[in-house]
Design an enzyme around this catalytic site. Structure first.
Site, short mmCIF file in Angstrom:
data_model
loop_
_atom_site.label_atom_id
_atom_site.label_comp_id
_atom_site.label_asym_id
_atom_site.label_seq_id
_atom_site.Cartn_x
_atom_site.Cartn_y
_atom_site.Cartn_z
N VAL A 227 -2.01 24.07 -38.58
CA VAL A 227 -1.64 25.33 -39.21
C VAL A 227 -2.62 25.67 -40.33
O VAL A 227 -3.08 26.82 -40.46
CB VAL A 227 -0.19 25.28 -39.74
CG1 VAL A 227 0.16 26.57 -40.47
CG2 VAL A 227 0.79 25.04 -38.60
N CYS A 228 -2.97 24.69 -41.13
CA CYS A 228 -3.90 24.91 -42.24
C CYS A 228 -5.26 25.40 -41.74
O CYS A 228 -5.89 26.26 -42.36
CB CYS A 228 -4.09 23.63 -43.04
SG CYS A 228 -2.59 22.97 -43.77
N THR A 229 -5.70 24.86 -40.63
CA THR A 229 -6.99 25.26 -40.08
C THR A 229 -6.99 26.74 -39.72
O THR A 229 -7.95 27.47 -40.01
CB THR A 229 -7.32 24.41 -38.84
OG1 THR A 229 -7.37 23.03 -39.23
CG2 THR A 229 -8.67 24.80 -38.25
N LEU B 248 -6.90 28.93 -43.20
CA LEU B 248 -8.16 29.05 -43.93
C LEU B 248 -9.18 29.87 -43.15
O LEU B 248 -9.97 30.61 -43.75
CB LEU B 248 -8.70 27.68 -44.32
CG LEU B 248 -8.21 27.22 -45.71
CD1 LEU B 248 -6.74 26.84 -45.66
CD2 LEU B 248 -9.04 26.08 -46.26
#
Length: 218
Positions: A47-49, A52
């Site tokens: 999810v973070c990928t 960002l």
């Protein structure tokens, strides 16, 4: 320290980032910029990928509004730097905003970002990572918006842009914005302005629905 609230001054701090050491207040460029500080739970996570990558894609939209963005996670600087190449590859972007390395959780603790909900959102030692916090901070270092998403839910960055637009419009024209407002839509005359004064202030007219609900255009 006490919990942060809207209207509080954002705490200053020093940190290492992917673009070198920073003093947070200096990031505001002599109080000329808005800043969005947002945390992500961990590097090399799905999810973070995507998040960002999306922020890198729409960064020009933030810049048009005089907003700088800065990310944070509890990983080491080397991990951030290695992860950025994946983000660039997968989202076809060039990530150019700084990411804070906060492995000791100093900044995350100051801003109350640590996860107390998801038992899996921890490092190898069982120490919590952050949730998905968002702080929108104006040029006077005042916290204007705080959002908190669980680790499992990616953020809606168009909504974050919309909030910035609402805040900046309200500051400029002394108005508030109704549900689902977008730039160009009608706004609401601020309750502190008397109706007779509103007719003088807003050249495009005032549509009085109720004494407490008065629309105009800016």
């Amino acid at each position: 320290m006490p919990s942060l609230r809207l209207g509080y001054k954002a705490p200053d701090f020093e940190a290492e980032t992917t673009q070198g050491p920073i003093k947070f207040y200096e990031f505001f460029e002599n109080n000329s910029k808005w800043v969005i500080l947002f945390s992500h739970p961990a590097d090399f996570t799905p999810v973070c990928t995507t998040e960002l990558g999306e922020v890198a894609r729409i960064q020009p939209e933030f810049e048009k509004r005089g907003v700088k963005v800065i990310g944070l996670s509890c990983n080491e600087l080397k991990s951030h730097e290695e992860w950025i190449s994946d983000i660039n590859e997968l989202s076809n972007v060039t990530l150019s905003f700084p990411i804070i390395a906060d492995p000791d959780r100093k900044v995350a603790t100051t801003y109350d970002m640590l996860d107390a909900l998801d038992a899996t959102n921890v490092d190898a030692k069982g120490i919590p990572f952050t949730v998905r916090s968002v702080f929108i901070i104006d040029p006077t270092h005042t916290i204007r918006t705080m959002l908190t998403y669980p680790a499992s839910t990616g953020r809606q960055f168009d909504e974050i842009l919309r909030i910035v637009d609402s805040l900046q419009t309200g500051d400029k024209y002394k108005v508030t914005t109704p549900a689902n407002w977008r730039p160009g839509d009608k706004v609401i005359v601020h309750p502190s302005i008397k109706t007779e004064d509103a007719h003088k202030i807003f050249e495009k007219g005032v549509d009085v629905k109720k004494p407490y609900l008065r629309f105009t255009q800016v």
